[in-house]
Design an enzyme around this catalytic site. Structure first.
Site, PDB file in Angstrom:
ATOM      1  CG  ASP A  80      29.732  -5.260   8.843  1.00 16.32           C
ATOM      2  OD1 ASP A  80      30.527  -5.766   7.997  1.00 16.32           O
ATOM      3  OD2 ASP A  80      29.949  -4.357   9.450  1.00 16.32           O
ATOM      4  CB  SER A  98      26.674  -1.985  15.027  1.00 13.62           C
ATOM      5  OG  SER A  98      26.645  -1.945  13.543  1.00 13.62           O
TER       6      SER A  98
HETATM    7  C1  MEV Z   1      32.096  -2.183   7.521  1.00 11.12           C
HETATM    8  O1  MEV Z   1      32.409  -3.449   8.283  1.00 11.12           O
HETATM    9  C2  MEV Z   1      32.426  -2.423   5.966  1.00 11.12           C
HETATM   10  C3  MEV Z   1      32.342  -1.309   5.136  1.00 11.12           C
HETATM   11  O2  MEV Z   1      32.557  -1.833   3.784  1.00 11.12           O
HETATM   12  C4  MEV Z   1      30.783  -0.788   5.105  1.00 11.12           C
HETATM   13  C5  MEV Z   1      29.642  -1.624   4.480  1.00 11.12           C
HETATM   14  O3  MEV Z   1      29.923  -2.581   3.718  1.00 11.12           O
HETATM   15  O4  MEV Z   1      28.377  -1.476   4.709  1.00 11.12           O
HETATM   16  C6  MEV Z   1      33.085  -0.394   5.455  1.00 11.12           C
END
Ligand code: MEV
Length: 387
Positions: free
Chosen positions: A199, A145
């Site tokens: 991300d 995403s």
């Molecule tokens: C998602 O890839 C990583 C999490 O730490 C959520 C985030 O950092 O926004 C679970």
């Protein structure tokens, strides 16, 4: 106008997922599994969106957007999130019921928001056909995403001339990437509620990064790490898992805070070891990385984001003397296994066939591919992807 083609990588979080939401350090790297976007001026008066990976095909007339959305929305050089009022309006334009929030619908709304904010920034509404194809698994913890939001932000900013059309290696300047990343973050917020921003940052900048409270530090000294990614095939929602972890934190803050601090210490140790390994990797250093993987996997269990299928991957890896941990939000999705250079090829082949019998898809890959990239000229592979 020439077509605009961009791509952005997925990511693997080595350490720090979930803890990063609480302002702790995380270490992540880009993956050579990318999302590709093709933007073409349209001959008719439509704006169309085609997302074959999630079977979405939608279109709107430019007149409809002009009449329903009060444009321009904002200054495209000053990224801003969608307001509640505009979100309600965009849900209406997208034909989404106000209380519905599945990934497909949120992907449409993310597009509409970034389109209105960036492509229609001067009040004119360009007719375009936009198609996004991902070779990453979707909803598997590998940042599909985020790479979608990054591709949207980059292509729509380029369409409007707010950022340049890069030539040569297809890389934008640092300043332009900061702008792409900020807009992608607001796209991620529509998709995930309250993401940390890690991300979209890895997807924009590529390579390996240290991330803490929005601050991105590229890790310049990183060895070529070889990993096996294993997908449980169990789809999950980052939003739901972040909320599950939050509920546990709020119930037992005095117990969970030390777990988060320990995860942060793991991220620091990982950074230190990677820097030492960049010069001359030793077996001792690989063993430290394996310890960190084992400890963090247990911590993530304490945060309630593990899953029996992920545990199965960890147990299977242990049979081969290998070490695995979940990556990303957990609750299904993917785990990674560290492949030390001295691991015999046969071990890797055997474990891959064992995962195949368990119906778990695998990718053997190395980390650290380029961030968001513009693709110029005629590329046969891209033509095939979009045909
Ligand atoms: C998602 O890839 C990583 C999490 O730490 C959520 C985030 O950092 O926004 C679970």
């Amino acid at each position: 106008m020439e077509d605009i083609t961009v791509s952005a990588p997925g990511k693997v979080i080595l350490h720090g997922e979930h803890a990063v939401v609480y302002g702790k350090v995380a270490i992540a790297a880009s993956l050579n599994l990318r999302t590709y976007l093709l933007l073409r001026r349209s001959a008719d008066n439509n704006i169309s969106l085609d997302l074959p990976n999630i079977t979405i095909k939608r279109s709107w007339t430019t007149d409809r957007i002009k009449s329903q959305v009060s444009l321009p929305l904002c200054d495209p050089n000053k990224p801003v999130g969608v307001s509640e009022e505009l979100l309600t309006l965009l849900k209406d334009v997208a034909g989404v019921h106000q209380n519905e929030s599945d990934t497909k619908q949120l992907a449409v709304i993310t597009f509409l928001y970034l389109y209105c904010a960036l492509a229609a920034h001067n009040g004119t509404v360009p007719a375009i056909d936009l198609k996004v194809v991902s070779i990453q698994p979707v909803s598997a913890g590998l940042g599909s995403s985020a790479s979608y939001s990054v591709c949207l932000a980059a292509s729509l900013l380029q369409l409007s001339g707010i950022i340049s059309t890069p030539s040569g290696d297809g890389q934008w300047s640092e300043e332009e990437r900061v702008l792409i990343n900020s807009w992608a973050f607001f796209g991620e917020k529509i998709l995930h509620g309250n993401p940390s921003g890690i991300d979209n940052s890895v997807s924009t900048f590529g390579g390996a990064i240290k991330f803490k409270s929005g601050k991105i530090t590229p890790l310049r000294r990183v060895p070529k790490l070889h990993i096996l990614l294993v997908n449980t095939g169990i789809p999950r929602s980052t939003k739901v898992l972040v909320a599950r972890c939050r509920a546990r934190y709020e119930k037992h803050p005095d117990i969970i805070e030390p777990v988060l601090n320990s995860i942060e210490a793991i991220s620091h140790r990982c950074e230190e070891v990677l820097a030492k390994m960049a010069d001359s990797p030793s077996n001792d250093q690989y063993e430290i990385l394996e310890d960190l993987i084992d400890i963090n996997q247990c911590h993530l269990g304490a945060l309630q984001v593990n899953h029996p299928a992920l545990e199965e991957i960890v147990r299977t890896a242990a049979k081969y003397n290998l070490h695995a941990k979940l990556t990303g939000a957990g609750g299904g999705g993917c785990a990674f296994i560290l492949i030390k250079p001295d691991i015999p090829l046969k071990t890797v082949t055997d474990i891959k066939s064992e995962f195949a019998t368990m119906k778990f898809q695998c990718w053997e890959t190395s980390v650290g591919s380029p961030g968001v990239t513009a693709h110029c000229g005629n590329d046969d592979e891209l033509n095939r992807l979009f045909s």
